[in-house]
Design a protein around this motif. Structure first.
Motif, PDB file in Angstrom:
ATOM      1  N   UNK B  89       0.820  -1.207   0.000  1.00  0.00           N
ATOM      2  CA  UNK B  89       0.000   0.000   0.000  1.00  0.00           C
ATOM      3  C   UNK B  89       0.856   1.260   0.000  1.00  0.00           C
ATOM      4  N   UNK B  90       1.968   1.186   0.694  1.00  0.00           N
ATOM      5  CA  UNK B  90       2.881   2.321   0.713  1.00  0.00           C
ATOM      6  C   UNK B  90       3.411   2.574  -0.698  1.00  0.00           C
ATOM      7  N   UNK B  91       3.783   1.484  -1.360  1.00  0.00           N
ATOM      8  CA  UNK B  91       4.281   1.618  -2.727  1.00  0.00           C
ATOM      9  C   UNK B  91       3.186   2.166  -3.640  1.00  0.00           C
ATOM     10  N   UNK B  92       1.948   1.690  -3.446  1.00  0.00           N
ATOM     11  CA  UNK B  92       0.830   2.227  -4.231  1.00  0.00           C
ATOM     12  C   UNK B  92       0.724   3.732  -4.081  1.00  0.00           C
ATOM     13  N   UNK B  93       0.827   4.198  -2.827  1.00  0.00           N
ATOM     14  CA  UNK B  93       0.743   5.648  -2.592  1.00  0.00           C
ATOM     15  C   UNK B  93       1.795   6.379  -3.413  1.00  0.00           C
ATOM     16  N   UNK B  94       3.026   5.844  -3.398  1.00  0.00           N
ATOM     17  CA  UNK B  94       4.100   6.507  -4.152  1.00  0.00           C
ATOM     18  C   UNK B  94       3.761   6.531  -5.635  1.00  0.00           C
ATOM     19  N   UNK B  95       3.314   5.378  -6.165  1.00  0.00           N
ATOM     20  CA  UNK B  95       2.998   5.309  -7.594  1.00  0.00           C
ATOM     21  C   UNK B  95       1.867   6.272  -7.940  1.00  0.00           C
ATOM     22  N   UNK B 273       1.776   3.214  12.410  1.00  0.00           N
ATOM     23  CA  UNK B 273       1.350   3.393  11.021  1.00  0.00           C
ATOM     24  C   UNK B 273       1.208   4.868  10.683  1.00  0.00           C
ATOM     25  N   UNK B 274       0.647   5.622  11.612  1.00  0.00           N
ATOM     26  CA  UNK B 274       0.505   7.061  11.352  1.00  0.00           C
ATOM     27  C   UNK B 274       1.865   7.732  11.213  1.00  0.00           C
ATOM     28  N   UNK B 275       2.776   7.388  12.122  1.00  0.00           N
ATOM     29  CA  UNK B 275       4.108   7.995  12.049  1.00  0.00           C
ATOM     30  C   UNK B 275       4.747   7.699  10.703  1.00  0.00           C
ATOM     31  N   UNK B 276       4.650   6.448  10.255  1.00  0.00           N
ATOM     32  CA  UNK B 276       5.274   6.085   8.983  1.00  0.00           C
ATOM     33  C   UNK B 276       4.591   6.777   7.798  1.00  0.00           C
ATOM     34  N   UNK B 277       3.283   7.029   7.936  1.00  0.00           N
ATOM     35  CA  UNK B 277       2.568   7.673   6.828  1.00  0.00           C
ATOM     36  C   UNK B 277       2.927   9.148   6.696  1.00  0.00           C
ATOM     37  N   UNK B 278       3.064   9.836   7.838  1.00  0.00           N
ATOM     38  CA  UNK B 278       3.363  11.270   7.737  1.00  0.00           C
ATOM     39  C   UNK B 278       4.854  11.537   7.617  1.00  0.00           C
TER      40      UNK B 278
END
Lengths: 326, 303
Positions: B89-95, B273-278
């Motif tokens: 999902x993290x990679x999806x966000x980047x793409x 998860x929040x920390x990693x997202x922001x």
């Protein structure tokens, strides 16, 4: 776009020449313009297609509020049903509950969240140390850049039973409050988080407006014997009034569109009595249960109120203060 | 509050620092204190989040975590980061962010450039149809039906296309291009460059600052976006990380509102998860913040 439309930059051209060029421009036919600027028009093709497909087709799609939509059928509906869906929501008690909630939350936001950036900007304006001022600004802008999901996550963490707010209450000798199960608290939480997220960023335009106020005005006022409060009242606040009016009009336009995404992320069925607004109800009825025509009728109603509010606020502002969005 | 009734002449000649009245000094102290308090309140949720991310679940449930972590550990970080779905999902966000920003920039720069040419016939009309969409839009359901009937469901297009032009950004760019020195373009035209050449070889290279600002505007908004994906994606392997996080929160709140106790999703998993997202945003924030400010100013001063 957020302030008064400034006058077009006036070019220093002799009047005769301006007239001539204006006349020439008036004569340009489409055929000539296309032949001369066709390359420039190619720049417009994709963006205009984009606007047509993703903005104007859905606008026309609102017609299904008056037509019956069949799954798999046309997105513009299949047959006319007149005001059937409008009557439906007028007779729907849940609609009136969410309508009231929308008005209350929208009104609270307008009354509380709108004036605070002005206050903060005035406070920042009094800061003498540039470094400190910049520091405060940088830090208070930060929440603006957070995803609404993150904001919702933080709110849930802080208001949870073992969260910081409850710890503070207990330290002061109070009892734990289960904020997220108690409808009485929702509006406070919503407005509070809205303040947290928007106040700092909201000061930007006011600070910009403050720098344009002429220092000589303050000097003149001081000579006339005005103290600092009077200077703030008569010069500072008057100076940023056009900005205030424009932002107020924009805020009034957002009145009905209260933080849909935030509420959707924060609420749960226990909080419906105070948290459910038109947009969230529309989402549940439309996407959740698939009553597309019915929820489109509600959405159209909401949008029309919004547009009416902007238009009247704009007209009113132009008449009263002379500044308006257009 | 009182002030100096008569400004001494000397001070008027040299208006640097006039002797201030006592009332004003008191005001300064109160003002500074209030601002420090506001900054602390703004930052507190972030501090609390980081503290929870590094704390043990037991300490969080016992309500002991405020500013500093209790029961310091990094096991949750390892746990979240070893979840393959999180990374996907993290990679999806980047793409999604990269593709959407590229499309948005291509459409916005060309559109803004064309609209900024005052001699363009029909200019007011094209500006009008763009600005009108700021005040009236199709609404949730018609948009939803459109995206579905275009067959965009469960594809990247549902995310990157419908929001490709932000009218606000468009207006900022347009006013920038309007102030572009006309002589430069005229000279280029005389040297034989076509509109394409002028745009690609003169205008764009000289607009790096505003382009960078717009890229940031778009990238942050696409990075933060969740609702498009939430609406149009049914498969968890297509979610951006924001939807991953929202599902985590939704699972936690539904158990909490039903009165279930600590069986809920652990608070420190949420925090991590929040920390990693922001994290990416917080890391670049100090460097990009002033561009944002100048971008907004540009848009506001020259409507």
């Amino acid at each position: 776009m957020t302030t008064v439309a400034p006058p077009e930059p006036t070019q220093v051209v002799p009047p005769a020449q301006t007239l001539k060029s204006r006349r020439r421009r008036g004569r340009t036919t489409w055929r000539r313009a296309l032949r001369r600027d066709w390359r420039l028009y190619t720049f417009l093709v994709l963006p205009v297609l984009f606007l047509g497909l993703f903005k104007y087709v859905p606008m026309a799609g609102n017609i299904i509020a008056f037509r019956r939509f069949r799954p798999g059928g046309s997105i513009f509906g299949d047959e006319w049903v007149g005001l059937h869906y409008v009557e439906m929501f007028i007779q729907d008690p849940t609609f009136w509950r969410v309508f009231t909630n929308t008005l209350i939350i929208g009104g609270l936001t307008l009354a509380i969240v709108f004036p605070l950036p002005i206050l903060l900007a005035l406070m920042l304006n009094e800061v003498r140390t540039r470094l400190f001022k910049r520091f405060v600004q940088t830090m208070t802008y930060l929440p603006h850049f957070m995803s609404i999901v993150i904001v919702a996550g933080m709110v849930l963490q802080l208001t949870s039973l073992n969260g910081s707010i409850n710890q503070l209450i207990e330290a002061l000798g109070g009892e734990q409050i289960s904020f997220m199960q108690d409808p009485d608290w929702f509006r406070t939480i919503y407005v509070g988080s809205e303040i947290w997220q928007t106040v700092g960023w909201g000061t930007i335009l006011y600070l910009a407006a403050l720098t344009t106020i002429d220092d000589q005005l303050y000097e003149a006022a001081r000579i006339d014997g005005a103290n600092r409060w009077r200077q703030t009242w008569h010069i500072t606040l008057t100076g940023i009034r056009p900005t205030m009016m424009v932002l107020l009009i924009l805020n009034i336009g957002q009145f009905m569109a209260v933080g849909f995404e935030k509420i959707l992320l924060l609420y749960n069925p226990l909080l419906y009595p105070t948290a459910d607004v038109i947009a969230t109800y529309l989402y549940r009825v439309g996407i959740g249960s698939g009553s597309y025509s019915y929820s489109t009728a509600i959405g159209l109603f909401e949008a029309l109120i919004g547009v009416t509010l902007v238009l009247s606020a704009n007209a009113l502002s132009r008449r009263i203060s002379g500044s308006s969005l257009w | 509050m009182t002030t100096n009734p008569q400004t001494p002449d000397l001070a008027r000649v040299r208006p640097t620092r006039i002797a201030e009245s006592r009332g004003y000094r008191v005001f300064q102290v109160i003002n500074t204190t209030a601002l420090v308090l506001i900054v602390s309140l703004t930052l507190y949720p972030f501090v609390n989040l980081v503290a929870k991310a590094f704390s043990s679940e037991g300490a969080i449930v016992a309500g002991q975590v405020n500013v500093f972590p209790r029961g310091f550990n990094t096991t949750t970080f390892t746990a979240v980061m070893s979840d393959p779905m999180f990374w996907l999902n993290y990679r999806n966000t980047v793409v999604y962010t990269v593709v959407a920003t590229l499309i948005a920039m291509a459409l916005t720069t060309t559109f803004a450039y064309a609209l900024s040419r005052r001699y363009l016939k029909g200019r007011t009309f094209f500006i009008g149809i763009a600005v009108f969409t700021m005040f009236f839009n199709g609404g949730l359901i018609p948009n939803y039906l459109l995206i579905n009937s275009l067959g965009f469901k469960n594809t990247i297009w549902a995310i990157v296309l419908p929001n490709a032009i932000s009218i606000f950004n468009l207006l900022i760019m347009k006013s920038f291009f309007e102030n572009f020195p006309a002589d430069l373009e005229e000279a280029a035209a005389i040297d034989g460059l076509t509109t394409y050449g002028i745009f690609g070889r003169i205008v764009l290279p000289l607009s790096k600052a505003v382009i960078a600002t717009m890229v940031l505007f778009y990238a942050v908004s696409f990075w933060n976006n969740w609702f498009q994906a939430f609406l149009y994606m049914d498969r968890s392997d297509l979610y951006p990380v924001t939807v991953y996080l929202r599902n985590l929160l939704a699972a936690a709140t539904s158990t909490e509102s039903l009165g279930a106790d600590s069986a809920q999703i652990a608070s420190n998993v949420q925090a991590v998860t929040m920390v990693l997202t922001v994290l990416p945003i917080v890391c670049v924030y100090p460097f990009i913040q002033r561009y944002f400010v100048s971008g907004v100013m540009l848009g506001s001063v020259k409507g």
